[in-house]
Motif scaffolding. Structure first.
Motif, mmCIF file in Angstrom:
data_model
loop_
_atom_site.group_PDB
_atom_site.id
_atom_site.type_symbol
_atom_site.label_atom_id
_atom_site.label_comp_id
_atom_site.label_asym_id
_atom_site.label_seq_id
_atom_site.Cartn_x
_atom_site.Cartn_y
_atom_site.Cartn_z
ATOM 1 N N LEU A 67 -9.714 -2.405 -11.230
ATOM 2 C CA LEU A 67 -8.758 -3.279 -10.540
ATOM 3 C C LEU A 67 -7.333 -2.793 -10.759
ATOM 4 N N THR A 68 -7.013 -2.407 -11.976
ATOM 5 C CA THR A 68 -5.676 -1.897 -12.275
ATOM 6 C C THR A 68 -5.367 -0.652 -11.446
ATOM 7 N N LEU A 69 -6.321 0.259 -11.367
ATOM 8 C CA LEU A 69 -6.117 1.486 -10.586
ATOM 9 C C LEU A 69 -6.001 1.197 -9.091
ATOM 10 N N VAL A 70 -6.802 0.270 -8.589
ATOM 11 C CA VAL A 70 -6.750 -0.076 -7.162
ATOM 12 C C VAL A 70 -5.411 -0.723 -6.823
ATOM 13 N N VAL A 71 -4.949 -1.631 -7.674
ATOM 14 C CA VAL A 71 -3.659 -2.287 -7.432
ATOM 15 C C VAL A 71 -2.530 -1.254 -7.428
ATOM 16 N N ALA A 72 -2.587 -0.297 -8.341
ATOM 17 C CA ALA A 72 -1.559 0.752 -8.380
ATOM 18 C C ALA A 72 -1.578 1.584 -7.101
ATOM 19 N N ALA A 73 -2.770 1.919 -6.614
ATOM 20 C CA ALA A 73 -2.882 2.695 -5.373
ATOM 21 C C ALA A 73 -2.367 1.892 -4.180
ATOM 22 N N ILE A 74 -2.690 0.612 -4.117
ATOM 23 C CA ILE A 74 -2.219 -0.234 -3.008
ATOM 24 C C ILE A 74 -0.703 -0.366 -3.052
ATOM 25 N N TYR A 75 -0.136 -0.531 -4.256
ATOM 26 C CA TYR A 75 1.321 -0.602 -4.369
ATOM 27 C C TYR A 75 1.968 0.680 -3.856
ATOM 28 N N ASP A 76 1.438 1.820 -4.281
ATOM 29 C CA ASP A 76 2.008 3.098 -3.848
ATOM 30 C C ASP A 76 1.945 3.240 -2.327
ATOM 31 N N LEU A 77 0.810 2.880 -1.750
ATOM 32 C CA LEU A 77 0.675 2.975 -0.289
ATOM 33 C C LEU A 77 1.602 1.999 0.426
ATOM 34 N N ALA A 78 1.685 0.772 -0.065
ATOM 35 C CA ALA A 78 2.535 -0.235 0.587
ATOM 36 C C ALA A 78 4.006 0.167 0.534
ATOM 37 N N SER A 79 4.452 0.636 -0.610
ATOM 38 C CA SER A 79 5.865 1.028 -0.708
ATOM 39 C C SER A 79 6.149 2.275 0.130
ATOM 40 N N THR A 80 5.208 3.207 0.184
ATOM 41 C CA THR A 80 5.396 4.412 1.004
ATOM 42 C C THR A 80 5.423 4.065 2.486
ATOM 43 N N ILE A 81 4.469 3.262 2.921
ATOM 44 C CA ILE A 81 4.416 2.877 4.333
ATOM 45 C C ILE A 81 5.663 2.095 4.716
ATOM 46 N N GLY A 82 6.097 1.181 3.844
ATOM 47 C CA GLY A 82 7.310 0.418 4.124
ATOM 48 C C GLY A 82 8.535 1.301 4.247
ATOM 49 N N LEU A 83 8.680 2.250 3.338
ATOM 50 C CA LEU A 83 9.835 3.149 3.368
ATOM 51 C C LEU A 83 9.812 4.045 4.598
ATOM 52 N N VAL A 84 8.651 4.592 4.934
ATOM 53 C CA VAL A 84 8.549 5.458 6.120
ATOM 54 C C VAL A 84 8.859 4.658 7.384
ATOM 55 N N TYR A 85 8.329 3.454 7.475
ATOM 56 C CA TYR A 85 8.597 2.610 8.641
ATOM 57 C C TYR A 85 10.097 2.343 8.777
ATOM 58 N N LEU A 86 10.742 1.988 7.668
ATOM 59 C CA LEU A 86 12.170 1.678 7.727
ATOM 60 C C LEU A 86 13.013 2.897 8.064
ATOM 61 N N LEU A 87 12.659 4.045 7.511
ATOM 62 C CA LEU A 87 13.390 5.270 7.837
ATOM 63 C C LEU A 87 13.256 5.614 9.326
ATOM 64 N N GLN A 88 12.069 5.477 9.858
ATOM 65 C CA GLN A 88 11.871 5.786 11.272
ATOM 66 C C GLN A 88 12.553 4.751 12.173
ATOM 67 N N ARG A 89 12.594 3.505 11.732
ATOM 68 C CA ARG A 89 13.306 2.472 12.495
ATOM 69 C C ARG A 89 14.793 2.806 12.564
ATOM 70 N N GLU A 90 15.368 3.197 11.439
ATOM 71 C CA GLU A 90 16.784 3.567 11.420
ATOM 72 C C GLU A 90 17.032 4.837 12.233
ATOM 73 N N ARG A 91 16.079 5.746 12.213
ATOM 74 C CA ARG A 91 16.213 6.985 12.990
ATOM 75 C C ARG A 91 16.275 6.678 14.480
ATOM 76 N N ARG A 92 15.436 5.740 14.921
ATOM 77 C CA ARG A 92 15.418 5.376 16.348
ATOM 78 C C ARG A 92 16.690 4.646 16.772
ATOM 79 N N ARG A 93 17.358 3.975 15.836
ATOM 80 C CA ARG A 93 18.554 3.201 16.163
ATOM 81 C C ARG A 93 19.783 4.066 16.400
ATOM 82 N N THR A 94 19.779 5.263 15.866
ATOM 83 C CA THR A 94 20.977 6.097 15.967
ATOM 84 C C THR A 94 20.772 7.240 16.955
#
Length: 131
Positions: A67-94
């Motif tokens: 469970l500890t390892l799965v939660v760590a993997a989900i956190y890493d994926l969620a933060s990566t996906i969130g950051l990539v989404y936000l970077l691409q959103r800002e890229r499209r705005r400019t």
């Protein structure tokens, strides 16, 4: 000490993600995962200090480790996906080409580092897990 430092680093990235996105939902989701990871790690450490010969206790401990390892993997994926989404959103705005180039490099860096930690967590689950 390492779990606390790791959680503080994760909280720093969650704060940055929140400031960048303005979304409390993404920050709260990642924060909950980070706190769950800290709690699981501390419980695992406490259980490791009190080694038991009971097989039921050992099976419960094995699943807590997974469970500890799965939660760590989900956190890493969620933060990566969130950051990539936000970077691409800002890229499209400019419309500035230089900003596109910077956003593309940051996106690539976020994917490389985020997926590296996520994949390593998944590999640990596969190779160490009781499957």
């Amino acid at each position: 000490m390492k779990p606390l430092i790791s959680t503080l680093v994760q909280m720093f990235f969650i704060y940055r993600l929140f400031k960048f996105s303005g979304s409390k939902t993404i920050a709260a989701f990642c924060g909950i995962l980070s706190m769950l990871n800290l709690a699981d790690t501390l419980v695992n450490a406490a259980k490791a200090l009190g080694v038991s010969t009971d097989t039921n206790a050992q099976n419960a401990h094995d699943w807590l480790i997974i469970l500890t390892l799965v939660v760590a993997a989900i956190y890493d994926l969620a933060s990566t996906i969130g950051l990539v989404y936000l970077l691409q959103r800002e890229r499209r705005r400019t419309k500035v080409h230089q900003t596109h180039s910077i956003a593309d490099r940051l996106t690539l860096w976020a994917i490389e580092t985020g997926l590296a930690t996520s994949m390593s967590a998944v590999l640990v689950i596969v190779f160490v897990g009781p499957f």
